[in-house]
Motif scaffolding. Structure first.
Motif, PDB file in Angstrom:
ATOM      1  N   ILE A 115       0.860  -1.187   0.000  1.00 29.95           N
ATOM      2  CA  ILE A 115       0.000   0.000   0.000  1.00 29.95           C
ATOM      3  C   ILE A 115       0.896   1.236   0.000  1.00 29.95           C
ATOM      4  O   ILE A 115       1.783   1.372   0.844  1.00 29.95           O
ATOM      5  N   GLU A 116       0.652   2.123  -0.963  1.00 28.51           N
ATOM      6  CA  GLU A 116       1.451   3.342  -1.108  1.00 28.51           C
ATOM      7  C   GLU A 116       0.541   4.566  -1.110  1.00 28.51           C
ATOM      8  O   GLU A 116      -0.601   4.502  -1.568  1.00 28.51           O
ATOM      9  N   TYR A 117       1.078   5.671  -0.604  1.00 31.06           N
ATOM     10  CA  TYR A 117       0.305   6.898  -0.447  1.00 31.06           C
ATOM     11  C   TYR A 117       1.029   8.075  -1.093  1.00 31.06           C
ATOM     12  O   TYR A 117       2.253   8.188  -0.991  1.00 31.06           O
ATOM     13  N   THR A 118       0.263   8.946  -1.749  1.00 29.33           N
ATOM     14  CA  THR A 118       0.804  10.234  -2.201  1.00 29.33           C
ATOM     15  C   THR A 118      -0.163  11.339  -1.782  1.00 29.33           C
ATOM     16  O   THR A 118      -1.383  11.144  -1.769  1.00 29.33           O
ATOM     17  N   PRO A 123       5.097  11.323  -2.566  1.00 29.83           N
ATOM     18  CA  PRO A 123       4.992  10.125  -1.718  1.00 29.83           C
ATOM     19  C   PRO A 123       5.068  10.488  -0.238  1.00 29.83           C
ATOM     20  O   PRO A 123       5.885  11.323   0.175  1.00 29.83           O
ATOM     21  N   VAL A 124       4.196   9.877   0.562  1.00 22.24           N
ATOM     22  CA  VAL A 124       4.196  10.088   2.010  1.00 22.24           C
ATOM     23  C   VAL A 124       3.961   8.746   2.691  1.00 22.24           C
ATOM     24  O   VAL A 124       3.436   7.808   2.098  1.00 22.24           O
ATOM     25  N   LEU A 136      -5.258  13.290  -2.010  1.00 26.10           N
ATOM     26  CA  LEU A 136      -4.678  12.023  -1.584  1.00 26.10           C
ATOM     27  C   LEU A 136      -4.913  10.948  -2.635  1.00 26.10           C
ATOM     28  O   LEU A 136      -5.997  10.849  -3.207  1.00 26.10           O
ATOM     29  N   GLN A 137      -3.890  10.124  -2.873  1.00 26.50           N
ATOM     30  CA  GLN A 137      -4.070   8.914  -3.670  1.00 26.50           C
ATOM     31  C   GLN A 137      -3.506   7.737  -2.882  1.00 26.50           C
ATOM     32  O   GLN A 137      -2.415   7.819  -2.315  1.00 26.50           O
TER      33      GLN A 137
END
Length: 211
Positions: A115-118, A123-124, A136-137
Motif C-alpha cells: 500500500i502506497e500513499y501520495t 509520496p508520504v 490524496l491517492q
C-alpha cells in the motif's frame, strides 16, 4: 489523530476446495460448518493478524470435535471452555448454532499486499497523513504469496474495502471499485478474481485526514 488503516479481507470460494475443517463429531451431532477468515493489515500492507470465526450447526447436544491450525481459541457463544490440543478443538455444545474464534498460528495470507500513499503528488508514509489536507491517492498492489498453498490464490476471490468518512473525504474517484453509501460514509470495494495479481487505486480530496 493516530492513523489506523485496517483492510477487511473476505475469502469467497469460487469452487469447492479442501481445507483443514472437519465435521467429525463425538457424541454430539454436527451437521454443517461455515468458516470466515479475517485479517488485520497494517498501513503499508503487512499482515499483522489472521483469525477464523467458525459457525457450527449442532443437531444434537454433546461433545463436538473440530480441527484448525490455531494458536488459541475463544468461545463466542457461551462460557463453555474449549480444549485445543494438536490442532484438535473439542467442546460440549447444545443444539443450535455455535460460534468460536481461532487465532491462526501464522499471520499469512494467500496474497502479498503493498500500500502506497501520495499527497498532492508527493509520496508520504501513512504516519505523515494524520490531520493533513490535500489531494490524496492510495494505491494497493496484490500479488501471489508463493510461501503457502496456492489453492486459495487459484480458487478464491479477494475483496478489499475502505470506509471513508465524507466529512474528511470529498471528490472521491475509484475507477475499478464499487462505491456505496453507508450513512455519512462512502464504502469503496475492490475485487480481485482468482489467479490474478492486481493494482487498485483511488483518489480523494482530504481535509483534517483520518481513517
Amino acid at each position: 489523530y493516530i492513523l489506523p488503516v485496517i483492510l477487511c479481507i473476505c475469502l469467497v470460494p469460487i469452487c469447492s476446495f479442501a481445507n483443514s475443517s472437519s465435521t467429525a463429531a463425538g457424541d454430539g451431532v454436527l451437521t454443517s460448518k461455515e468458516e470466515v477468515i479475517y485479517a488485520n493489515v497494517s498501513a503499508d500492507g503487512t499482515v499483522e493478524k489472521v483469525y477464523a470465526v467458525n459457525v457450527l450447526d449442532i443437531a444434537e447436544e454433546g461433545l463436538i470435535t473440530d480441527y484448525g491450525d490455531f494458536s488459541s481459541v475463544e468461545n463466542l457463544t457461551n462460557t463453555e471452555k474449549l480444549t485445543l490440543e494438536n490442532d484438535i478443538v473439542s467442546f460440549t455444545a447444545s443444539q443450535g448454532r455455535f460460534y468460536y474464534r481461532g487465532d491462526m498460528k501464522q499471520a499469512v495470507l494467500p496474497w502479498i499486499f503493498k500500500i502506497e500513499y501520495t499527497l498532492d503528488g508527493q509520496p508520504v508514509s501513512a504516519d505523515e497523513l494524520s490531520g493533513k489536507n490535500g489531494l490524496l491517492q492510495i494505491k494497493i498492489t496484490t500479488d501471489k504469496n508463493e510461501s503457502i498453498n496456492d489453492g486459495y490464490f487459484e480458487n478464491y476471490m479477494l475483496q478489499i474495502q475502505f470506509t471513508l468518512n465524507t466529512e474528511h473525504f470529498t471528490d472521491i474517484h475509484a475507477s475499478k471499485a464499487t462505491i456505496a453509501n453507508a450513512g455519512k460514509n462512502k464504502v469503496i470495494s475492490f475485487t480481485a478474481m482468482p489467479e490474478t495479481s492486481c493494482e487498485f487505486s483511488f483518489s480523494s480530496k482530504v481535509s483534517d485526514f483520518s481513517m
